[in-house]
Design a protein around this motif. Structure first.
Motif, mmCIF file in Angstrom:
data_model
loop_
_atom_site.group_PDB
_atom_site.id
_atom_site.type_symbol
_atom_site.label_atom_id
_atom_site.label_comp_id
_atom_site.label_asym_id
_atom_site.label_seq_id
_atom_site.Cartn_x
_atom_site.Cartn_y
_atom_site.Cartn_z
ATOM 1 N N VAL A 28 0.872 -0.986 0.087
ATOM 2 C CA VAL A 28 -0.083 -0.090 -0.069
ATOM 3 C C VAL A 28 0.929 1.356 0.042
ATOM 4 C CG1 VAL A 28 -1.723 1.362 1.202
ATOM 5 C CG2 VAL A 28 -1.796 -1.200 1.196
ATOM 6 N N ARG A 29 0.404 2.101 -0.802
ATOM 7 C CA ARG A 29 1.252 3.663 -0.913
ATOM 8 C C ARG A 29 0.186 4.711 -0.907
ATOM 9 N NH1 ARG A 29 2.975 6.837 -5.737
ATOM 10 N NH2 ARG A 29 4.843 7.982 -5.066
ATOM 11 N N PRO A 30 0.284 5.733 -0.040
ATOM 12 C CA PRO A 30 -0.706 6.747 0.022
ATOM 13 C C PRO A 30 -0.870 7.463 -1.529
ATOM 14 C CG PRO A 30 1.081 7.223 1.636
ATOM 15 C CD PRO A 30 1.292 5.891 0.740
ATOM 16 N N ALA A 31 -1.887 7.653 -1.709
ATOM 17 C CA ALA A 31 -2.445 8.235 -2.960
ATOM 18 C C ALA A 31 -1.761 9.648 -3.169
ATOM 19 C CB ALA A 31 -3.800 8.745 -2.970
ATOM 20 N N VAL A 32 -0.659 10.067 -3.888
ATOM 21 C CA VAL A 32 0.156 10.937 -4.143
ATOM 22 C C VAL A 32 0.102 11.003 -5.740
ATOM 23 C CG1 VAL A 32 1.478 10.886 -2.032
ATOM 24 C CG2 VAL A 32 2.408 9.634 -4.139
ATOM 25 N N ARG A 33 0.571 12.229 -6.086
ATOM 26 C CA ARG A 33 0.385 12.611 -7.763
ATOM 27 C C ARG A 33 1.363 11.865 -8.425
ATOM 28 N NH1 ARG A 33 0.151 18.826 -6.933
ATOM 29 N NH2 ARG A 33 2.072 18.691 -8.112
ATOM 30 N N SER A 34 2.264 11.504 -7.857
ATOM 31 C CA SER A 34 3.486 10.980 -8.669
ATOM 32 C C SER A 34 3.374 9.541 -8.526
ATOM 33 C CB SER A 34 4.965 11.191 -8.428
ATOM 34 O OG SER A 34 5.197 10.813 -6.753
ATOM 35 N N HIS A 35 3.709 8.800 -9.662
ATOM 36 C CA HIS A 35 3.857 7.284 -9.845
ATOM 37 C C HIS A 35 4.959 6.803 -8.758
ATOM 38 C CE1 HIS A 35 3.761 3.230 -11.650
ATOM 39 N NE2 HIS A 35 4.964 3.169 -11.533
ATOM 40 N N TYR A 37 6.007 3.432 -6.084
ATOM 41 C CA TYR A 37 5.734 2.114 -5.130
ATOM 42 C C TYR A 37 6.068 2.239 -3.774
ATOM 43 C CZ TYR A 37 6.012 0.314 -9.849
ATOM 44 O OH TYR A 37 5.628 0.280 -11.230
ATOM 45 N N TRP A 38 5.662 1.519 -2.840
ATOM 46 C CA TRP A 38 6.394 1.257 -1.626
ATOM 47 C C TRP A 38 6.557 -0.246 -1.325
ATOM 48 C CZ3 TRP A 38 3.732 4.279 3.176
ATOM 49 C CH2 TRP A 38 4.314 5.690 3.189
ATOM 50 N N HIS A 48 11.018 3.413 -0.536
ATOM 51 C CA HIS A 48 9.964 4.241 -1.117
ATOM 52 C C HIS A 48 10.466 4.549 -2.497
ATOM 53 C CE1 HIS A 48 8.046 5.914 2.884
ATOM 54 N NE2 HIS A 48 8.128 4.437 2.952
#
Length: 125
Positions: A28-35, A37-38, A48
């Motif tokens: 899971v990765r927070p919804a951020v503008r850039s593509h 992965y975590w 990250h």
């Protein structure tokens, strides 16, 4: 955690390196503008990865101040076999640290960052 920022094709190669070589899992990765992965180990996001859309070409990228990232590991024999099977070049050295033998495997990820894997003799017995 540590963060690596790279153009998308290189970022995907970095993801594959850490997943295939070290057994990390995309999570899971927070919804951020850039593509990006975590990558997780034992439920913890430790790597990250973030797309760097306006990155300079490879000749213009410096390594910055990141010298290496180190992980405590077990199963030295299994890891050396895995690295060899994946075609990952690595160096091996033994250190005597306060009476314990530490074996280090060092390699580079696709961005050139040094990755160090540390194995203690007691962890492999």
């Amino acid at each position: 955690h540590f963060n690596i920022r790279a153009p998308r094709p290189l970022l995907d190669a970095v993801r594959d390196f850490y997943v295939d070589t070290l057994g990390l899992a995309v999570g899971v990765r927070p919804a951020v503008r850039s593509h990006g992965y975590w990558l997780y180990l034992s439920g913890q996001p430790i790597v990250h990865l973030m797309e760097w859309m306006d990155a300079p070409d490879a000749a213009g990228i410096s390594s910055g101040y990141l010298d290496h990232v180190a992980f405590s590991c077990d199963d030295l024999e299994g890891m050396t076999k895995k690295l060899s099977a994946l075609g990952v070049d690595f160096n091996r050295r033994e250190l005597d640290y306060e009476g314990a033998v530490i074996t280090q495997l060092k390699m580079r990820d696709p961005t050139g960052n040094v990755v160090e894997l540390n194995f203690t003799a007691s962890a492999d017995k």
